[in-house]
Design a protein around this motif. Sequence first.
Motif, mmCIF file in Angstrom:
data_model
loop_
_atom_site.group_PDB
_atom_site.id
_atom_site.type_symbol
_atom_site.label_atom_id
_atom_site.label_comp_id
_atom_site.label_asym_id
_atom_site.label_seq_id
_atom_site.Cartn_x
_atom_site.Cartn_y
_atom_site.Cartn_z
ATOM 1 N N UNK A 22 52.050 40.967 50.666
ATOM 2 C CA UNK A 22 50.814 41.319 51.362
ATOM 3 C C UNK A 22 49.684 41.676 50.409
ATOM 4 N N UNK A 23 49.970 42.439 49.371
ATOM 5 C CA UNK A 23 48.901 42.822 48.440
ATOM 6 C C UNK A 23 48.313 41.592 47.756
ATOM 7 N N UNK A 24 49.160 40.639 47.377
ATOM 8 C CA UNK A 24 48.685 39.419 46.715
ATOM 9 C C UNK A 24 47.869 38.556 47.669
ATOM 10 N N UNK A 25 48.348 38.413 48.900
ATOM 11 C CA UNK A 25 47.623 37.620 49.897
ATOM 12 C C UNK A 25 46.250 38.214 50.153
ATOM 13 N N UNK A 59 38.506 34.770 47.320
ATOM 14 C CA UNK A 59 37.963 33.505 47.815
ATOM 15 C C UNK A 59 36.700 33.743 48.651
ATOM 16 N N UNK A 60 36.718 34.751 49.494
ATOM 17 C CA UNK A 60 35.611 34.991 50.417
ATOM 18 C C UNK A 60 34.421 35.689 49.760
ATOM 19 N N UNK A 61 34.665 36.603 48.839
ATOM 20 C CA UNK A 61 33.576 37.359 48.210
ATOM 21 C C UNK A 61 33.869 37.529 46.722
ATOM 22 N N UNK A 62 33.740 36.456 45.949
ATOM 23 C CA UNK A 62 34.176 36.498 44.548
ATOM 24 C C UNK A 62 33.480 37.554 43.696
ATOM 25 N N UNK A 63 32.183 37.738 43.867
ATOM 26 C CA UNK A 63 31.475 38.696 43.019
ATOM 27 C C UNK A 63 31.875 40.128 43.334
ATOM 28 N N UNK A 64 31.893 40.465 44.613
ATOM 29 C CA UNK A 64 32.303 41.814 45.002
ATOM 30 C C UNK A 64 33.759 42.057 44.655
ATOM 31 N N UNK A 113 43.051 36.623 38.631
ATOM 32 C CA UNK A 113 41.877 36.341 39.459
ATOM 33 C C UNK A 113 40.584 36.450 38.649
ATOM 34 N N UNK A 114 40.612 37.258 37.587
ATOM 35 C CA UNK A 114 39.423 37.421 36.748
ATOM 36 C C UNK A 114 39.338 36.378 35.645
ATOM 37 N N UNK A 115 40.347 35.546 35.518
ATOM 38 C CA UNK A 115 40.383 34.551 34.448
ATOM 39 C C UNK A 115 39.503 33.356 34.798
#
Length: 214
Positions: free
Chosen positions: A158-161, A168-173, A26-28
Amino acid sequence: MLLDLMVIGTAITLGPLHNSAFILLLSSGRGTRNGLAFLLSWLANLVAVITCVLLLTGGTPPAQHSPPSVAAVAAKLAIGLGLVLYGEYLRRRPPRPPRPPRWAARVDRAKPGSAAGLAWLLQPWALVGAGAATVIDADLSSWAGRLAQAAYCLLASLSLITMELYAVRAPQAADARLNALRAWVEGHQSRLVITLSLAVGVWLMARSIYDLAT
């Protein structure tokens, strides 16, 4: 069956290795696309294993104490014993400084295809095998059986979802908080693996011995 699947699904979703890898993806540079590819491949693997089991059983659970039923219980007992032995081995092993795996350095350059392959590589196959041995008792003719299998797949993912939706909803946070979570997980990875291995291993052994004895 349902309780066993929930225990196994919870252990899968809490596994530290694939969660750390997912946060790195996700950080890539391709962030959520890589995460989505990993998540879809992860779910596809779970569904494929369940589908293969159901094709073998025809969606009808074998009779209790029949050879297929005994073989499934014996498989769960063997997996449980293996998990206990592995957890005990890690517990007794002298502590080692945490080191990132070799593939971690290449995650920044990962593409969705390689992210999907990484999901297959990091699947906790011992636990997935225990889930497959449990699904043998599923009855496709009942809603309860179908819902149990769906709940198992969702719980195991569940953890991945949750992390994918958060990114997706709050990329910076999400970037800051998920990387803090990854640092904590990596710092406690050995303890997490030991706890999960011993807990699930003892559960599988106890349930299997009970099923064989009754």
